[in-house]
Design a protein around this motif. Structure first.
Motif, PDB file in Angstrom:
ATOM      1  N   UNK A  58       5.703  -1.170  -2.267  1.00  0.00           N
ATOM      2  CA  UNK A  58       6.171  -1.322  -4.055  1.00  0.00           C
ATOM      3  C   UNK A  58       6.766  -0.945  -4.435  1.00  0.00           C
ATOM      4  N   UNK A  59       8.201   0.061  -4.902  1.00  0.00           N
ATOM      5  CA  UNK A  59       9.368  -0.376  -5.293  1.00  0.00           C
ATOM      6  C   UNK A  59      10.014  -1.184  -5.012  1.00  0.00           C
ATOM      7  N   UNK A  60      10.102  -1.812  -3.440  1.00  0.00           N
ATOM      8  CA  UNK A  60      10.772  -2.676  -2.395  1.00  0.00           C
ATOM      9  C   UNK A  60      10.070  -4.305  -3.722  1.00  0.00           C
ATOM     10  N   UNK A  61       8.778  -4.345  -3.438  1.00  0.00           N
ATOM     11  CA  UNK A  61       8.224  -5.303  -3.685  1.00  0.00           C
ATOM     12  C   UNK A  61       9.169  -5.562  -5.715  1.00  0.00           C
ATOM     13  N   UNK A  62       9.088  -5.029  -6.290  1.00  0.00           N
ATOM     14  CA  UNK A  62       9.344  -4.466  -7.988  1.00  0.00           C
ATOM     15  C   UNK A  62      10.410  -4.794  -7.509  1.00  0.00           C
ATOM     16  N   UNK A  63      11.797  -4.196  -6.967  1.00  0.00           N
ATOM     17  CA  UNK A  63      13.110  -4.668  -6.629  1.00  0.00           C
ATOM     18  C   UNK A  63      13.404  -6.299  -6.575  1.00  0.00           C
ATOM     19  N   UNK A  64      12.987  -6.333  -5.542  1.00  0.00           N
ATOM     20  CA  UNK A  64      12.574  -7.910  -5.083  1.00  0.00           C
ATOM     21  C   UNK A  64      12.849  -8.919  -6.001  1.00  0.00           C
ATOM     22  N   UNK A  65      10.897  -8.660  -6.900  1.00  0.00           N
ATOM     23  CA  UNK A  65      10.762  -9.598  -7.841  1.00  0.00           C
ATOM     24  C   UNK A  65      12.272  -9.232  -9.469  1.00  0.00           C
ATOM     25  N   UNK A  66      12.205  -8.306  -9.385  1.00  0.00           N
ATOM     26  CA  UNK A  66      12.961  -8.145 -10.705  1.00  0.00           C
ATOM     27  C   UNK A  66      14.313  -9.037 -10.923  1.00  0.00           C
TER      28      UNK A  66
ATOM     29  N   UNK B 250       1.179  -1.495   0.053  1.00  0.00           N
ATOM     30  CA  UNK B 250       0.048   0.114   0.243  1.00  0.00           C
ATOM     31  C   UNK B 250       1.046   1.473  -0.407  1.00  0.00           C
ATOM     32  N   UNK B 251       2.308   1.086   0.440  1.00  0.00           N
ATOM     33  CA  UNK B 251       2.872   2.494   0.248  1.00  0.00           C
ATOM     34  C   UNK B 251       4.103   2.409  -1.169  1.00  0.00           C
ATOM     35  N   UNK B 252       4.375   3.655  -1.628  1.00  0.00           N
ATOM     36  CA  UNK B 252       5.538   4.209  -2.386  1.00  0.00           C
ATOM     37  C   UNK B 252       6.737   2.787  -2.415  1.00  0.00           C
ATOM     38  N   UNK B 253       6.992   3.375  -1.346  1.00  0.00           N
ATOM     39  CA  UNK B 253       8.504   2.533  -0.878  1.00  0.00           C
ATOM     40  C   UNK B 253       7.970   0.636  -0.933  1.00  0.00           C
TER      41      UNK B 253
END
Length: 96
Positions: A25-33, A20-23
């Motif tokens: 979301x960015x953390x999830x995108x970085x780890x998934x990538x 739910x937070x921008x941080x």
């Protein structure tokens, strides 16, 4: 690109995504990538598959986990075994 999104949805948790937070979301995108990239690089070392077939992402993730961090995994297992031994010893100790 379509293969990337299909893979992160099915194998890397996009369908359970609830940040739910921008941080977050960015953390999830970085780890998934990063997970996808490491699995893709591991896929380059396996024998070629027939054309049109998808890699086994679960097997690739296990390969990455065991090849990049075996000592960390070994230590975690040793700690878990020590906890199980302590629990078993406590159960078998005579009552006062």
């Amino acid at each position: 690109m379509e293969g990337f999104f299909k893979t992160i949805k099915g194998r890397f948790g996009l369908e359970r995504f609830a940040q739910h937070s921008k941080t977050g979301v960015m953390r999830w995108w970085c780890l998934s990538g990063l997970a996808y990239l490491l699995c893709h690089l591991a896929d380059q070392d396996v024998p070629p598959r027939p054309p049109g077939t998808w890699p086994d992402w679960g097997a690739l993730a296990r390969t990455v986990r065991f090849s990049f961090i075996p000592e960390v995994r070994r230590r975690a297992l040793q700690l878990e075994l020590a906890e199980l031994d302590a629990f078993q010893d406590a159960l078998s100790a005579p009552a006062p």
